[in-house]
Design an enzyme around this catalytic site. Structure first.
Site, mmCIF file in Angstrom:
data_model
loop_
_atom_site.group_PDB
_atom_site.id
_atom_site.type_symbol
_atom_site.label_atom_id
_atom_site.label_comp_id
_atom_site.label_asym_id
_atom_site.label_seq_id
_atom_site.Cartn_x
_atom_site.Cartn_y
_atom_site.Cartn_z
ATOM 1 N N ASP A 14 9.543 -6.858 0.876
ATOM 2 C CA ASP A 14 8.158 -6.354 0.903
ATOM 3 C C ASP A 14 8.121 -4.962 0.268
ATOM 4 O O ASP A 14 8.807 -4.041 0.724
ATOM 5 C CB ASP A 14 7.684 -6.298 2.358
ATOM 6 C CG ASP A 14 6.189 -6.012 2.472
ATOM 7 O OD1 ASP A 14 5.576 -6.512 3.420
ATOM 8 O OD2 ASP A 14 5.643 -5.275 1.630
ATOM 9 N N ASP A 33 3.194 -8.512 -3.662
ATOM 10 C CA ASP A 33 4.206 -7.515 -3.305
ATOM 11 C C ASP A 33 5.225 -8.027 -2.295
ATOM 12 O O ASP A 33 5.922 -7.236 -1.691
ATOM 13 C CB ASP A 33 3.541 -6.232 -2.805
ATOM 14 C CG ASP A 33 3.253 -6.272 -1.333
ATOM 15 O OD1 ASP A 33 2.847 -7.337 -0.841
ATOM 16 O OD2 ASP A 33 3.458 -5.237 -0.682
ATOM 17 N N GLU A 34 5.309 -9.349 -2.127
ATOM 18 C CA GLU A 34 6.335 -9.842 -1.205
ATOM 19 C C GLU A 34 6.848 -11.218 -1.601
ATOM 20 O O GLU A 34 6.175 -11.977 -2.291
ATOM 21 C CB GLU A 34 5.825 -9.868 0.233
ATOM 22 C CG GLU A 34 4.591 -10.693 0.438
ATOM 23 C CD GLU A 34 4.094 -10.628 1.878
ATOM 24 O OE1 GLU A 34 4.819 -11.076 2.785
ATOM 25 O OE2 GLU A 34 2.983 -10.129 2.079
HETATM 26 N N1 DCP Z 1 -3.976 -5.109 -0.517
HETATM 27 C C1 DCP Z 1 -5.336 -5.132 -0.815
HETATM 28 N N2 DCP Z 1 -6.267 -5.275 0.191
HETATM 29 C C2 DCP Z 1 -5.860 -5.396 1.481
HETATM 30 C C3 DCP Z 1 -4.481 -5.377 1.802
HETATM 31 C C4 DCP Z 1 -3.553 -5.233 0.770
HETATM 32 O O1 DCP Z 1 -5.695 -5.020 -1.982
HETATM 33 N N3 DCP Z 1 -6.777 -5.527 2.451
HETATM 34 C C5 DCP Z 1 -3.005 -4.907 -1.614
HETATM 35 C C6 DCP Z 1 -2.619 -3.466 -1.746
HETATM 36 C C7 DCP Z 1 -1.212 -3.363 -1.259
HETATM 37 C C8 DCP Z 1 -0.667 -4.760 -1.454
HETATM 38 O O2 DCP Z 1 -1.806 -5.634 -1.389
HETATM 39 O O3 DCP Z 1 -0.478 -2.356 -1.931
HETATM 40 C C9 DCP Z 1 0.313 -5.131 -0.373
HETATM 41 O O4 DCP Z 1 -0.267 -5.036 0.891
HETATM 42 P P1 DCP Z 1 0.570 -4.648 2.183
HETATM 43 O O5 DCP Z 1 -0.278 -4.965 3.348
HETATM 44 O O6 DCP Z 1 1.936 -5.196 2.129
HETATM 45 O O7 DCP Z 1 0.648 -3.077 2.139
HETATM 46 P P2 DCP Z 1 1.436 -2.073 1.255
HETATM 47 O O8 DCP Z 1 2.441 -2.709 0.380
HETATM 48 O O9 DCP Z 1 0.437 -1.243 0.550
HETATM 49 O O10 DCP Z 1 2.149 -1.191 2.339
HETATM 50 P P3 DCP Z 1 3.421 -1.453 3.251
HETATM 51 O O11 DCP Z 1 4.378 -0.379 2.855
HETATM 52 O O12 DCP Z 1 2.932 -1.278 4.637
HETATM 53 O O13 DCP Z 1 3.915 -2.816 2.950
HETATM 54 CA CA CA Z 2 3.935 -4.177 1.151
#
Ligand code: DCP
Ligand code: CA
Length: 370
Positions: free
Chosen positions: A21, A118-119
Protein backbone atom coordinates in the site's frame (compact mmCIF):
# COMPACT_ATOMS: atom_id res chain seq x y z
CA UNK A 1 -16.86 -23.52 15.25
CA UNK A 2 -14.96 -21.07 17.37
CA UNK A 3 -11.66 -22.91 17.36
CA UNK A 4 -8.80 -20.65 16.26
CA UNK A 5 -7.31 -21.51 12.86
CA UNK A 6 -4.10 -23.47 12.76
CA UNK A 7 -0.97 -21.37 12.49
CA UNK A 8 -0.24 -21.32 8.82
CA UNK A 9 1.93 -18.24 8.99
CA UNK A 10 4.75 -17.47 6.61
CA UNK A 11 7.55 -19.97 6.64
CA UNK A 12 5.29 -22.98 7.10
CA UNK A 13 3.20 -24.88 4.62
CA UNK A 14 0.46 -22.23 4.29
CA UNK A 15 0.01 -19.40 1.84
CA UNK A 16 2.17 -16.32 1.93
CA UNK A 17 0.46 -13.12 0.80
CA UNK A 18 1.86 -9.60 0.66
CA UNK A 19 -0.26 -6.45 0.63
CA UNK A 20 1.56 -3.40 -0.69
CA UNK A 21 0.00 0.00 0.00
CA UNK A 22 1.57 3.26 -1.14
CA UNK A 23 1.86 5.92 1.56
CA UNK A 24 -0.29 9.06 1.12
CA UNK A 25 -0.13 8.21 -2.56
CA UNK A 26 -1.39 11.30 -4.43
CA UNK A 27 0.23 13.64 -1.91
CA UNK A 28 3.56 11.79 -2.01
CA UNK A 29 3.62 12.06 -5.82
CA UNK A 30 2.94 15.80 -5.67
CA UNK A 31 5.72 16.25 -3.09
CA UNK A 32 8.09 14.42 -5.39
CA UNK A 33 7.77 17.16 -8.01
CA UNK A 34 7.38 19.97 -5.47
CA UNK A 35 10.05 19.12 -2.87
CA UNK A 36 9.80 22.64 -1.44
CA UNK A 37 6.45 21.58 0.06
CA UNK A 38 7.95 18.75 2.12
CA UNK A 39 7.04 18.98 5.78
CA UNK A 40 4.04 21.23 5.08
CA UNK A 41 0.39 20.21 5.29
CA UNK A 42 -0.61 19.38 1.71
CA UNK A 43 -4.12 18.56 0.57
CA UNK A 44 -4.81 17.07 -2.86
CA UNK A 45 -8.37 17.34 -4.08
CA UNK A 46 -10.69 18.68 -6.77
CA UNK A 47 -9.21 21.60 -8.63
CA UNK A 48 -6.98 22.48 -5.70
CA UNK A 49 -9.13 25.49 -4.78
CA UNK A 50 -10.78 25.18 -1.36
CA UNK A 51 -13.24 27.98 -2.20
CA UNK A 52 -14.69 25.80 -4.94
CA UNK A 53 -16.56 22.53 -4.76
CA UNK A 54 -14.61 19.32 -4.41
CA UNK A 55 -13.48 16.74 -1.89
CA UNK A 56 -10.14 15.77 -0.43
CA UNK A 57 -8.56 12.88 -2.36
CA UNK A 58 -5.73 12.58 0.11
CA UNK A 59 -3.64 14.67 2.46
CA UNK A 60 -0.04 14.56 3.63
CA UNK A 61 0.48 13.18 7.13
CA UNK A 62 1.14 16.76 8.31
CA UNK A 63 -2.34 17.79 7.12
CA UNK A 64 -3.93 14.68 8.66
CA UNK A 65 -2.73 15.90 12.05
CA UNK A 66 -5.23 18.76 11.66
CA UNK A 67 -8.05 16.26 11.08
CA UNK A 68 -8.05 16.46 7.29
CA UNK A 69 -9.38 13.19 5.83
CA UNK A 70 -10.03 11.64 2.40
CA UNK A 71 -13.56 12.27 1.17
CA UNK A 72 -14.01 15.43 3.23
CA UNK A 73 -15.22 18.57 1.40
CA UNK A 74 -12.26 20.85 0.58
CA UNK A 75 -14.05 23.68 2.38
CA UNK A 76 -14.05 21.65 5.64
CA UNK A 77 -10.38 20.76 5.17
CA UNK A 78 -9.63 24.47 4.69
CA UNK A 79 -11.42 25.32 7.91
CA UNK A 80 -9.49 22.65 9.82
CA UNK A 81 -6.15 23.58 8.31
CA UNK A 82 -6.18 27.06 6.74
CA UNK A 83 -2.42 27.06 6.20
CA UNK A 84 -2.51 23.88 4.11
CA UNK A 85 -1.30 23.96 0.50
CA UNK A 86 -4.15 22.83 -1.78
CA UNK A 87 -3.26 21.09 -5.02
CA UNK A 88 -5.46 19.87 -7.89
CA UNK A 89 -5.82 16.17 -8.68
CA UNK A 90 -3.66 15.10 -11.64
CA UNK A 91 -5.12 11.68 -12.17
CA UNK A 92 -3.27 10.83 -15.39
CA UNK A 93 0.05 11.43 -13.67
CA UNK A 94 -0.88 9.27 -10.67
CA UNK A 95 -2.04 6.47 -12.99
CA UNK A 96 1.34 6.54 -14.75
CA UNK A 97 3.18 6.32 -11.44
CA UNK A 98 0.84 3.52 -10.37
CA UNK A 99 1.86 1.55 -13.48
CA UNK A 100 5.51 2.03 -12.55
CA UNK A 101 4.86 0.67 -9.08
CA UNK A 102 2.93 -2.34 -10.42
CA UNK A 103 5.74 -3.07 -12.86
CA UNK A 104 8.16 -3.24 -9.93
CA UNK A 105 5.83 -5.58 -8.04
CA UNK A 106 5.49 -7.88 -11.06
CA UNK A 107 9.26 -8.31 -11.03
CA UNK A 108 8.84 -10.08 -7.69
CA UNK A 109 5.83 -12.25 -8.48
CA UNK A 110 3.62 -12.69 -11.53
CA UNK A 111 0.73 -13.58 -9.18
CA UNK A 112 -0.49 -10.06 -8.55
CA UNK A 113 -3.95 -8.77 -7.71
CA UNK A 114 -4.34 -5.16 -8.68
CA UNK A 115 -6.41 -3.79 -5.80
CA UNK A 116 -6.53 -0.17 -6.93
CA UNK A 117 -4.29 2.66 -8.01
CA UNK A 118 -2.11 2.47 -4.91
CA UNK A 119 -2.36 -1.09 -3.63
CA UNK A 120 -1.86 -4.68 -4.69
CA UNK A 121 -1.66 -8.19 -3.31
CA UNK A 122 1.22 -10.47 -4.25
CA UNK A 123 1.29 -14.22 -3.75
CA UNK A 124 4.70 -15.42 -2.57
CA UNK A 125 3.62 -18.91 -1.57
CA UNK A 126 6.44 -21.34 -2.20
CA UNK A 127 9.06 -18.61 -2.56
CA UNK A 128 12.48 -19.75 -1.39
CA UNK A 129 13.34 -16.33 0.05
CA UNK A 130 11.84 -15.34 3.41
CA UNK A 131 8.87 -13.01 2.78
CA UNK A 132 10.34 -10.28 4.97
CA UNK A 133 13.45 -10.16 2.80
CA UNK A 134 11.30 -9.95 -0.33
CA UNK A 135 9.21 -7.19 1.25
CA UNK A 136 12.33 -5.19 2.09
CA UNK A 137 13.63 -5.66 -1.45
CA UNK A 138 10.28 -4.47 -2.86
CA UNK A 139 10.33 -1.37 -0.67
CA UNK A 140 13.86 -0.60 -1.76
CA UNK A 141 13.11 -1.03 -5.47
CA UNK A 142 9.87 0.98 -5.33
CA UNK A 143 11.83 3.79 -3.71
CA UNK A 144 14.66 3.57 -6.24
CA UNK A 145 12.33 3.63 -9.22
CA UNK A 146 9.73 6.10 -8.02
CA UNK A 147 11.17 7.91 -5.01
CA UNK A 148 8.06 6.87 -3.05
CA UNK A 149 7.54 4.85 0.10
CA UNK A 150 5.04 2.08 0.67
CA UNK A 151 3.91 -0.02 3.59
CA UNK A 152 3.83 -3.78 3.28
CA UNK A 153 1.88 -6.37 5.23
CA UNK A 154 2.71 -10.06 5.15
CA UNK A 155 0.19 -12.70 6.17
CA UNK A 156 -1.22 -16.16 5.48
CA UNK A 157 -4.15 -14.63 3.56
CA UNK A 158 -5.38 -11.37 2.02
CA UNK A 159 -7.32 -10.38 5.11
CA UNK A 160 -4.35 -10.47 7.48
CA UNK A 161 -1.92 -9.10 4.90
CA UNK A 162 -4.13 -6.04 4.38
CA UNK A 163 -4.58 -5.46 8.09
CA UNK A 164 -0.81 -5.79 8.51
CA UNK A 165 0.09 -3.22 5.83
CA UNK A 166 -1.87 -0.60 7.75
CA UNK A 167 -0.25 -1.28 11.13
CA UNK A 168 3.01 0.60 10.71
CA UNK A 169 2.38 3.43 8.24
CA UNK A 170 4.24 5.12 6.64
CA UNK A 171 7.17 3.10 5.27
CA UNK A 172 6.18 0.10 7.39
CA UNK A 173 6.70 -3.63 7.22
CA UNK A 174 4.52 -5.87 9.37
CA UNK A 175 4.28 -9.65 9.44
CA UNK A 176 1.10 -11.13 10.89
CA UNK A 177 0.52 -14.82 11.43
CA UNK A 178 -2.64 -16.47 12.68
CA UNK A 179 -0.92 -16.73 16.07
CA UNK A 180 -0.88 -12.89 16.29
CA UNK A 181 -4.66 -12.69 15.96
CA UNK A 182 -5.62 -12.25 19.57
CA UNK A 183 -2.87 -9.81 20.49
CA UNK A 184 -2.72 -7.65 17.34
CA UNK A 185 -6.00 -8.01 15.45
CA UNK A 186 -8.67 -8.45 18.08
CA UNK A 187 -8.07 -4.98 19.63
CA UNK A 188 -8.76 -3.28 16.24
CA UNK A 189 -12.15 -1.66 15.56
CA UNK A 190 -14.43 -3.85 13.40
CA UNK A 191 -14.43 -1.14 10.74
CA UNK A 192 -10.93 -2.17 9.76
CA UNK A 193 -12.18 -5.52 8.44
CA UNK A 194 -12.91 -5.66 4.73
CA UNK A 195 -16.65 -5.87 4.20
CA UNK A 196 -17.45 -3.81 7.29
CA UNK A 197 -18.71 -0.45 6.08
CA UNK A 198 -20.47 2.25 8.10
CA UNK A 199 -23.83 0.40 8.03
CA UNK A 200 -22.48 -2.90 9.32
CA UNK A 201 -20.39 -1.02 11.85
CA UNK A 202 -23.50 0.71 13.21
CA UNK A 203 -25.49 -2.52 13.39
CA UNK A 204 -22.67 -4.31 15.17
CA UNK A 205 -22.51 -1.48 17.65
CA UNK A 206 -26.17 -2.10 18.59
CA UNK A 207 -25.04 -5.66 19.43
CA UNK A 208 -22.34 -4.21 21.67
CA UNK A 209 -19.59 -5.13 19.21
CA UNK A 210 -16.92 -2.52 18.52
CA UNK A 211 -13.70 -4.52 18.23
CA UNK A 212 -12.74 -7.53 16.14
CA UNK A 213 -12.25 -9.50 19.36
CA UNK A 214 -15.79 -8.71 20.48
CA UNK A 215 -17.01 -9.85 17.06
CA UNK A 216 -15.07 -13.11 17.43
CA UNK A 217 -16.91 -13.76 20.69
CA UNK A 218 -20.36 -13.59 19.05
CA UNK A 219 -21.68 -17.05 18.08
CA UNK A 220 -21.84 -17.52 14.30
CA UNK A 221 -25.56 -18.39 14.54
CA UNK A 222 -26.25 -14.98 16.05
CA UNK A 223 -24.37 -13.22 13.27
CA UNK A 224 -26.18 -15.15 10.53
CA UNK A 225 -29.51 -14.35 12.23
CA UNK A 226 -28.69 -10.65 12.06
CA UNK A 227 -26.82 -10.38 8.78
CA UNK A 228 -27.99 -13.36 6.74
CA UNK A 229 -26.07 -16.58 6.10
CA UNK A 230 -23.39 -15.28 3.73
CA UNK A 231 -22.55 -11.98 5.39
CA UNK A 232 -22.90 -13.45 8.92
CA UNK A 233 -20.49 -16.23 8.12
CA UNK A 234 -18.05 -13.84 6.44
CA UNK A 235 -18.02 -11.63 9.55
CA UNK A 236 -17.46 -14.62 11.79
CA UNK A 237 -14.58 -15.91 9.69
CA UNK A 238 -12.99 -12.47 9.33
CA UNK A 239 -12.95 -12.07 13.12
CA UNK A 240 -11.09 -15.39 13.34
CA UNK A 241 -8.59 -14.35 10.68
CA UNK A 242 -9.94 -16.90 8.22
CA UNK A 243 -9.86 -15.95 4.54
CA UNK A 244 -9.53 -18.49 1.75
CA UNK A 245 -10.26 -16.03 -1.05
CA UNK A 246 -7.84 -16.37 -3.95
CA UNK A 247 -5.98 -13.49 -5.53
CA UNK A 248 -7.80 -12.17 -8.57
CA UNK A 249 -4.84 -12.04 -10.89
CA UNK A 250 -4.71 -10.89 -14.46
CA UNK A 251 -2.87 -13.23 -16.71
CA UNK A 252 0.58 -12.02 -17.69
CA UNK A 253 2.52 -13.61 -20.54
CA UNK A 254 6.00 -14.72 -19.52
CA UNK A 255 7.62 -14.43 -22.90
CA UNK A 256 7.15 -13.34 -26.49
CA UNK A 257 8.83 -15.29 -29.25
CA UNK A 258 8.92 -15.83 -33.01
CA UNK A 259 10.71 -18.51 -34.97
CA UNK A 260 11.04 -19.47 -38.59
CA UNK A 261 11.94 -22.70 -40.32
CA UNK A 262 13.61 -21.79 -43.61
CA UNK A 263 12.55 -23.13 -46.99
CA UNK A 264 16.16 -24.06 -47.58
CA UNK A 265 18.92 -24.35 -44.99
CA UNK A 266 20.97 -21.18 -44.56
CA UNK A 267 24.72 -20.84 -44.33
CA UNK A 268 25.49 -17.17 -45.03
CA UNK A 269 26.02 -14.94 -42.03
CA UNK A 270 24.37 -11.94 -43.76
CA UNK A 271 21.25 -13.93 -44.52
CA UNK A 272 21.01 -15.26 -40.96
CA UNK A 273 21.36 -11.72 -39.61
CA UNK A 274 18.63 -10.44 -41.91
CA UNK A 275 16.27 -13.17 -40.72
CA UNK A 276 17.24 -12.55 -37.11
CA UNK A 277 16.50 -8.81 -37.43
CA UNK A 278 13.08 -9.55 -38.87
CA UNK A 279 12.28 -11.92 -35.99
CA UNK A 280 13.52 -9.37 -33.44
CA UNK A 281 11.37 -6.68 -35.06
CA UNK A 282 8.28 -8.92 -34.92
CA UNK A 283 8.88 -9.75 -31.26
CA UNK A 284 9.46 -6.07 -30.41
CA UNK A 285 6.30 -5.01 -32.24
CA UNK A 286 4.23 -7.60 -30.37
CA UNK A 287 5.70 -6.45 -27.02
CA UNK A 288 5.07 -2.79 -27.80
CA UNK A 289 1.47 -3.55 -28.76
CA UNK A 290 0.98 -5.31 -25.43
CA UNK A 291 2.70 -2.53 -23.48
CA UNK A 292 5.44 -4.84 -22.28
CA UNK A 293 9.19 -4.64 -21.99
CA UNK A 294 11.62 -7.51 -21.42
CA UNK A 295 15.17 -8.04 -20.26
CA UNK A 296 16.42 -11.35 -21.56
CA UNK A 297 16.88 -12.07 -25.25
CA UNK A 298 17.43 -15.68 -26.31
CA UNK A 299 18.23 -16.97 -29.76
CA UNK A 300 17.39 -20.52 -30.79
CA UNK A 301 19.20 -22.17 -33.62
CA UNK A 302 18.46 -25.56 -35.16
CA UNK A 303 20.99 -27.09 -37.48
CA UNK A 304 20.06 -29.06 -40.55
CA UNK A 305 20.58 -32.29 -38.58
CA UNK A 306 17.98 -31.06 -36.02
CA UNK A 307 20.48 -30.47 -33.25
CA UNK A 308 19.14 -27.41 -31.41
CA UNK A 309 20.89 -24.90 -29.16
CA UNK A 310 20.04 -21.62 -27.46
CA UNK A 311 22.14 -18.65 -26.37
CA UNK A 312 20.79 -15.90 -24.13
CA UNK A 313 21.73 -12.39 -23.05
CA UNK A 314 20.28 -10.30 -20.25
CA UNK A 315 20.16 -6.56 -20.90
CA UNK A 316 20.91 -3.92 -18.25
CA UNK A 317 17.33 -2.63 -18.48
CA UNK A 318 14.03 -3.96 -19.83
CA UNK A 319 13.18 -2.77 -23.33
CA UNK A 320 10.84 -3.19 -26.29
CA UNK A 321 13.18 -1.32 -28.62
CA UNK A 322 13.55 -3.33 -31.86
CA UNK A 323 17.12 -2.08 -32.40
CA UNK A 324 18.25 -3.07 -28.92
CA UNK A 325 16.60 -6.48 -29.19
CA UNK A 326 18.09 -7.07 -32.65
CA UNK A 327 21.60 -6.13 -31.47
CA UNK A 328 21.26 -8.47 -28.47
CA UNK A 329 20.05 -11.25 -30.78
CA UNK A 330 23.06 -10.74 -33.07
CA UNK A 331 25.38 -10.89 -30.07
CA UNK A 332 23.76 -14.23 -29.18
CA UNK A 333 24.16 -15.46 -32.74
CA UNK A 334 27.89 -14.71 -32.56
CA UNK A 335 28.19 -17.21 -29.73
CA UNK A 336 27.08 -20.23 -31.80
CA UNK A 337 29.70 -22.25 -33.60
CA UNK A 338 28.76 -21.64 -37.22
CA UNK A 339 29.94 -24.78 -38.88
CA UNK A 340 26.78 -26.31 -40.25
CA UNK A 341 23.76 -25.14 -42.25
CA UNK A 342 20.85 -23.79 -40.20
CA UNK A 343 17.22 -24.83 -40.67
CA UNK A 344 15.50 -22.81 -37.94
CA UNK A 345 16.10 -19.54 -36.15
CA UNK A 346 14.09 -18.12 -33.23
CA UNK A 347 14.11 -15.04 -31.00
CA UNK A 348 12.51 -14.99 -27.58
CA UNK A 349 12.30 -12.22 -24.99
CA UNK A 350 11.62 -13.16 -21.36
CA UNK A 351 11.62 -11.32 -18.06
CA UNK A 352 8.59 -9.36 -19.24
CA UNK A 353 7.16 -6.52 -17.23
CA UNK A 354 4.58 -3.93 -18.01
CA UNK A 355 5.95 -0.82 -19.56
CA UNK A 356 5.36 2.05 -17.13
CA UNK A 357 3.22 4.55 -19.01
CA UNK A 358 5.38 7.43 -17.81
CA UNK A 359 8.65 5.81 -18.81
CA UNK A 360 7.13 5.07 -22.19
CA UNK A 361 6.23 8.68 -22.79
CA UNK A 362 9.56 10.13 -21.76
CA UNK A 363 11.68 7.50 -23.46
CA UNK A 364 13.62 8.59 -26.54
CA UNK A 365 12.26 7.38 -29.84
CA UNK A 366 13.26 3.80 -30.54
CA UNK A 367 16.31 3.47 -32.71
CA UNK A 368 15.91 1.86 -36.09
CA UNK A 369 16.87 -1.76 -36.46
CA UNK A 370 20.27 -2.04 -38.14
N1 DCP B 1 -8.43 8.48 -2.79
C1 DCP B 1 -9.40 9.34 -3.29
N2 DCP B 1 -10.58 9.54 -2.61
C2 DCP B 1 -10.80 8.89 -1.43
C3 DCP B 1 -9.82 8.01 -0.91
C4 DCP B 1 -8.64 7.82 -1.62
O1 DCP B 1 -9.19 9.93 -4.35
N3 DCP B 1 -11.95 9.10 -0.77
C5 DCP B 1 -7.16 8.33 -3.52
C6 DCP B 1 -6.10 9.24 -2.98
C7 DCP B 1 -5.12 8.37 -2.27
C8 DCP B 1 -5.30 7.02 -2.93
O2 DCP B 1 -6.65 7.01 -3.42
O3 DCP B 1 -3.80 8.87 -2.33
C9 DCP B 1 -5.11 5.89 -1.95
O4 DCP B 1 -5.99 6.00 -0.88
P1 DCP B 1 -5.63 5.49 0.58
O5 DCP B 1 -6.88 5.46 1.35
O6 DCP B 1 -4.80 4.27 0.53
O7 DCP B 1 -4.78 6.66 1.20
P2 DCP B 1 -3.34 7.18 0.96
O8 DCP B 1 -2.53 6.31 0.08
O9 DCP B 1 -3.46 8.58 0.50
O10 DCP B 1 -2.75 7.17 2.41
P3 DCP B 1 -2.21 6.00 3.33
O11 DCP B 1 -0.79 6.35 3.58
O12 DCP B 1 -3.03 6.08 4.56
O13 DCP B 1 -2.38 4.73 2.58
CA1 CA C 1 -2.36 4.11 0.41
Amino acid sequence: MGSPPADDGPGTAGRCILHVDMDAFFAAIELRRRPELRGLPVVVGGRGDPTRRGVVATASYEARRFGVRSGMPLRVAWRRCPEAVFLPVDFAHYAAVSEQVKAVLREFSPALEDAGLDEAFLDLTGSARPPEAVARAIKRRVRERTGLTCSIGVGPNKLLAKLASDMDKPDGLTVLSAADLERRVWPLPVRRLQGVGPKTEARLETLGVRTVGELAAVPESELTAHFGPAHGRALHEAALGIDDSPLVTTWEPRSVSRETTFQRDLRERAELERRLDALAAAVAAHMAAEGRVGRTVTVKLRYADFETHTRGLTLPAPTADPGVIARAARACLDRFPRTRPVRLLGVRVTGLTRQAAEAGRSAPAGSEPP
